[in-house]
Design an enzyme around this catalytic site. Structure first.
Site, mmCIF file in Angstrom:
data_model
loop_
_atom_site.group_PDB
_atom_site.id
_atom_site.type_symbol
_atom_site.label_atom_id
_atom_site.label_comp_id
_atom_site.label_asym_id
_atom_site.label_seq_id
_atom_site.Cartn_x
_atom_site.Cartn_y
_atom_site.Cartn_z
ATOM 1 N N GLU A 5 8.476 -0.026 1.686
ATOM 2 C CA GLU A 5 8.188 -1.382 2.188
ATOM 3 C C GLU A 5 9.023 -2.443 1.501
ATOM 4 O O GLU A 5 9.466 -3.395 2.134
ATOM 5 C CB GLU A 5 6.702 -1.720 2.040
ATOM 6 C CG GLU A 5 5.824 -1.192 3.157
ATOM 7 C CD GLU A 5 5.608 0.300 3.097
ATOM 8 O OE1 GLU A 5 5.856 0.867 2.015
ATOM 9 O OE2 GLU A 5 5.187 0.892 4.102
ATOM 10 N N HIS A 33 -6.708 0.886 5.655
ATOM 11 C CA HIS A 33 -5.913 0.879 6.881
ATOM 12 C C HIS A 33 -6.577 0.018 7.962
ATOM 13 O O HIS A 33 -6.458 0.310 9.139
ATOM 14 C CB HIS A 33 -5.737 2.300 7.445
ATOM 15 C CG HIS A 33 -4.707 3.123 6.739
ATOM 16 N ND1 HIS A 33 -4.847 3.501 5.438
ATOM 17 C CD2 HIS A 33 -3.525 3.630 7.168
ATOM 18 C CE1 HIS A 33 -3.793 4.225 5.083
ATOM 19 N NE2 HIS A 33 -2.971 4.323 6.102
#
Lengths: 334, 331, 382
Positions: free
Chosen positions: B64, B133
């Protein structure tokens, strides 16, 4: 991947190089040194500057060696210890000085400060990150944009950066995407007080990179400007040809503390004395004198010219204005 | 007769906007995990790899920091990267790049360097994906000057906002709502259009209470409105569409009419975007308020996995109806 | 600030006992409200507050024997003792911002609105309802007032009328008045008047004679020539008679100054001039103020008896009725005589029945022996 060692480069290897180029390299190194001396004085003796200042004493050969090998449209990303990079890349010292004084005539209009001085897009000084290692992923993005242009991106960082997540993700992505980036690690042996030889849990930085990212590495004597120059020329030519990123570990020594107030009492005096004998400017002067490229007197003249330039830079900075506060609101969104 | 229309899902609308821009501007590229060959974890970018190839649709490793750094670097050099962070929960990994660099480069360079970067991400609340999530937390970004934050709720808004984001010279964090991707369909014009940042949309006109709703909660608010109508309560639903910049003017004009406001979003009430909006409202139209400003959102706990518990956790139309009645003193 | 003294109920009474404090220090009091119960020799008496205000100090506790004339409490005007009054009167009204705004726009007093929100919070709808209610109420009020009567004219009392109204209301409400009447035989007075007209060609009104008669009587009963403000009585040396004149606007009472020193002729002329001026609205403040006694004559309008209202701060007023022929018994004979009823209304705080009666009888004697009125001689002064 291969690790190439480059040390003790003799002037003879650059017989065909224009003398003015070599003199220019010395002048740039002297310029950096005198600039940093003036900054130190402005902080510690005259108390005219505040904030951080990470000085480049002893590492001049790296900035100058690398930047002398680049073309004008190559792009450089720097870090918090960026005064040397800025000057070596050709940014007029008066603009760098003005930035340290927080004036609107500075490279960042006074909004960045010491850790961001190497930002002058016109001359290819693209971006400086104050966060250790964070310029590495961004350099990858820059390299991505420069694919197939023959231009390269150069990313400067220290031994402290090689342990960050950004370093790892960046180098991996760089290798994966095969971006035209020259990664220059200035291993001055210390992060702040953490010795590189302890903090880097690898056999060496070059080995970490070579095995870890399958990237060609050079281990370079960072105090020998000609070695740095040679390594950089070789590496950048390969990169321009599309062979992917290359890593330079330039071994050097930080002659002063981490920041301007740091007395570096954590360092061994013996170690220091060994390195001070290898002052890059002394070493290069010696080479130039021996080869009769410059005389003592010419060196003195050169140094006087540089001193005058630094004096003018300080005057310029002191007499410049600070940006109007209300203008700041218009600088949040483009 | 009218303009020719096409029916698209929320996901398709996003894809079409990206696709159209990639066609006309070679500097636009997309990058992220599994967005290319795989078509995207939620299939939003499906087909783009086939159309534009590996040079412009970059599959990346799980990195990321490097994904966003890639985007920033390329943007600095004048390209138009659209990078994806697969789940909003992964955004914190790259937050350093976003907060310290993307948001501040324009300022720190004295206006010399721009970062025309789009960071796409989505939140999966409602799909039993568990605490790491599922979360929605845009207010973290709200506190960082220099970033634009877009939160589309409909296919129409998704297309228009994405178009504007890609053409913007500023870094945009574009937050999508996963359960809306394939469930919400709408007609949008064939002809391309853009939606200005900082322009709220009045999704339903009413007189008694103003409901400010974000993303998924826009749909909940509209359903609540239908139920309340049967009890003769008329609510106005406003979708800010971007929270930075925030269209406080449309909001305050509505409150001057209704005197009552409920703010509904999927983030935790405590420290959520409702907090900033409520504070702004009382600064602007305090003397028009007939009741407290009530926020509807998630409780102050991580998202529980268990589907039954998650359902109880998620703010709903019933919560909105309760809040509306509270501000009307009709409990 | 006013001192409350222990009253003396009885000349012999030295002390009295405070049985009960009805009000405590810091309490608000209204004028006339009882503050304490005290006991004299034979009676229990309630002491009242003379003003609206706050009890700022109580000097003696209950069951104390206090010397008559001592200060037993102090009452201060509300404005003097701000904190206490404010603390009592300041209760925060809970209302929503929009409720306050609408209330202010429509001049609604929030303290009179009942709040339907949590903890009695006043909401927008509460205020709107109040606005409607006030509208309905005032419409109803109008209906109650007029019913289905067609309105000819509507006006607010103002100026002179308003002043008259205020004074009369006050008078009616606060003065403990009493009235006594006496019938006066006007036969000799009428004869004298006719003679003066015939031979001297002077027209002197009956009212002028009455003024003179009253003025002379006042000189010997000067207590009736006084005024009272609160507890303070002022007895005047000048005898200035207000003569009630009826104009279109209403009753107006210009003053005949030093009436006892003027001749009936002078008085009569003055009345004529004042009446003209009154009709032309030319009476000035100087002409209307400074009166010490009022005479009002409804005789010319055919009224036989009536009870006028005292003109405050004066302590007495004389009402004069019409001349009616009545059968009067005198020396075993029944004669038809022109009789006028005089009504004296007086303030019983200052004047008792007997002195009032004595005064009125002297007025009667003066009128029944009218030569006294035209002779400025020692006889008249007796």
């Amino acid at each position: 991947m291969s690790i190439t060692e480059i040390h003790n480069t003799s002037l003879n290897e650059f017989k065909d190089l224009d003398k003015s180029k070599l003199i220019g390299m010395l002048k740039d190194m002297v310029r950096i040194r005198f600039f940093e001396e003036r900054v130190e004085e402005l902080f510690l003796v005259r108390g005219l500057l505040i904030g951080p200042a990470h000085l480049y004493f002893g590492q001049e050969a790296i900035a100058v060696g690398i930047c002398s090998s680049l073309s004008r449209d190559d792009v450089v990303l720097s870090n918090h210890r960026g005064h040397g990079h800025a000057i070596a890349k050709g940014i007029p010292s008066k603009y760098v000085m003005a930035e340290l004084f927080g004036k609107a005539t500075g490279t960042c209009k006074g909004l960045g400060g010491s850790m961001h001085v190497c930002m002058y897009p016109k001359l290819g000084a693209l971006y400086s990150s104050a966060i250790v290692g964070s310029n590495i992923p961004i350099a990858v993005g820059v390299g991505f944009a420069l694919r197939n242009t023959g231009r390269i991106a150069v990313c400067f960082f220290g031994d402290g950066a090689v342990n960050t997540g950004a370093f790892h993700e960046g180098l991996n992505m760089a290798s994966y995407l095969k971006v035209p980036v020259l990664f220059v690690c200035e291993n001055n042996q210390y992060a702040i007080s953490m010795k590189a030889s302890i903090g880097v849990a690898a056999r060496s930085i070059a080995e970490r990179v070579s095995y870890g990212y399958n990237m060609p590495c050079y281990v370079v004597d960072g105090n020998d400007v000609l070695s740095v120059y040679k390594a950089s020329l070789e590496a950048s030519s390969k990169i321009r040809r599309g062979l992917g990123p290359i890593f330079l570990e330039c071994r050097t020594y930080r002659l002063k503390g981490h920041g301007v107030y740091d007395k570096a009492e954590y360092r061994d005096k013996k170690e220091y004395n060994e390195w001070i004998e290898r002052d890059p400017i002394l070493l290069f002067k010696k080479k130039l004198l021996e080869a009769n490229i410059l005389s003592s007197r010419e060196i003195t003249v050169l140094e006087d010219e540089v001193k005058k330039e630094i004096d003018e830079a300080e005057l310029f900075a002191q007499s410049s204005q600070v940006m109007e506060f209300n203008k700041l609101y218009s600088l949040v969104y483009g | 007769m009218g303009d020719p229309m096409r029916t698209l899902t929320y996901a398709e609308a996003i894809r079409e906007a990206i696709r159209e821009e990639m066609k006309v501007n070679p500097k636009v590229f997309i990058a992220g995990e599994d967005i290319g060959v795989y078509g995207g974890a939620q299939k939003v970018t499906r087909g783009l790899y086939e159309e534009f190839g590996a040079e412009r649709v970059i599959d990346t490793p799980i990195s990321e920091v490097a994904i966003v750094g890639l985007g920033i670097g390329a943007a600095l050099m004048g390209m138009k990267p659209i990078v994806e962070i697969m789940y909003m929960d992964f955004l914190p990994i790259a937050l350093e790049q976003i907060i310290n660099h993307a948001a501040k480069i324009y300022f720190m360079s004295g206006g010399e360097l721009k970062v025309p970067l789009v960071i796409r991400t989505q939140y999966s609340l409602g799909r039993a994906h568990g605490a790491q999530h599922s979360q929605f937390f845009p207010s973290i970004l709200l506190n960082i000057p220099g970033i634009i934050i877009a939160l589309p709720s409909t296919p129409y808004d998704a297309y228009g906002l994405m178009k504007t984001a890609i053409r913007s010279e500023n870094p945009v964090v574009y937050i999508e709502c996963c359960i809306l991707y394939h469930r919400v369909k709408d007609k949008i014009p064939d002809q391309e259009y853009m939606i200005q940042f900082g322009k709220a949309d009045i999704k339903r006109i009413g007189n008694d209470v103003t409901i400010i709703a974000i993303s998924r909660m826009v749909h909940e608010a509209l359903e609540a409105a239908k139920i309340l109508e049967e009890e003769n309560i008329s609510v106005e639903v406003i979708d800010p569409r971007t929270i930075q910049p925030l269209d406080i003017k449309t909001i305050t004009e509505s409150i001057k009419k209704t005197n009552r406001v409920v703010i509904a979003s999927d983030d935790c009430v405590f420290g959520g975007i409702g907090a900033e909006i409520a504070a702004s409202i009382q600064e602007h139209v305090f003397s028009y308020l007939d009741a407290e400003i009530v926020r509807v959102g998630a409780p102050n706990i991580p998202v529980p996995f268990s589907p039954q518990l998650e359902k109880m956790y998620m703010p709903s139309r019933e919560d909105i109806i309760k809040a509306v009645k509270k501000v009307m003193y009709l409990e | 600030m006013v001192n409350i003294y222990m009253p003396r109920f009885d000349p012999a009474m030295e002390t009295a006992k405070i049985i009960e404090w009805i009000k405590r220090e810091g309490d608000l009091v209204r004028r006339g409200e009882p503050i304490a119960k005290v006991e004299g020799e034979k009676t229990i008496f309630e002491i009242e507050s003379p003003i609206d205000g706050v009890i700022t100090k109580i000097m003696y506790p209950e069951n104390s024997e206090v010397k008559a004339g001592s200060i037993i409490a102090i009452v201060s005007e509300a404005g003097e003792v701000k904190p206490i009054v404010e603390a009592v009167e300041k209760t925060r009204v809970k209302a929503t911002p929009i409720a306050r705004r609408i209330a202010e726009e429509h001049g609604i007093d929030l303290s009179r609105v009942k709040g339907s929100g949590p903890n009695g919070r006043i909401t927008k709808n509460d205020v709107i309802r109040e606005i409607e209610r006030v509208k309905v109420e005032s419409t109803e009020a109008v209906l109650i007032r007029t019913g289905r009567a067609r309105v000819l004219r509507r006006f607010n009392l103002s100026g002179l009328r308003k002043t008259i109204s205020e004074r009369l209301t006050y008078s009616h409400r606060t003065i403990p008045s009493a009235s006594i009447t006496v019938d006066v035989d006007f036969e000799d007075l009428i004869k004298l008047r006719e003679m003066m007209e015939k031979s001297l060609k002077v027209d002197i009104s009956l009212t002028a004679f009455i003024v003179k008669a009253t003025a002379k009587a006042l000189r010997s009963h000067i207590m009736l020539n006084s005024s009272i403000e609160g507890d303070e009585v002022t007895v005047y040396d000048s005898i200035n008679i207000n003569v009630a004149i009826h104009t279109e606007e209403g009753l107006i009472t210009p003053v005949i100054f030093n009436a006892d020193n003027k001749s009936v002729e002078e008085i009569s002329n003055e009345i004529k001039i004042l009446t003209e001026k009154a009709e032309r609205k030319q009476l000035t403040l100087e002409m209307l103020t400074g009166g010490t006694f009022t005479i009002t004559n409804l005789g010319p309008y055919g009224v036989t008896t009536f009870t006028p209202l005292i003109n405050p701060p004066q302590t007495a007023i004389l009402g004069v009725g019409s001349v009616n022929h009545k059968l009067v018994a005198k020396d075993n004979d029944l004669d038809l005589k022109p009789i006028t009823t005089l009504t004296l209304v007086f303030n019983h705080q200052v004047i008792d029945g007997v002195p009032a009666a004595k005064f009125l009888n002297e007025v009667k004697r003066n009128l029944e022996n009218p030569l006294i009125l035209i002779l400025e001689s020692k006889i008249a002064k007796q």
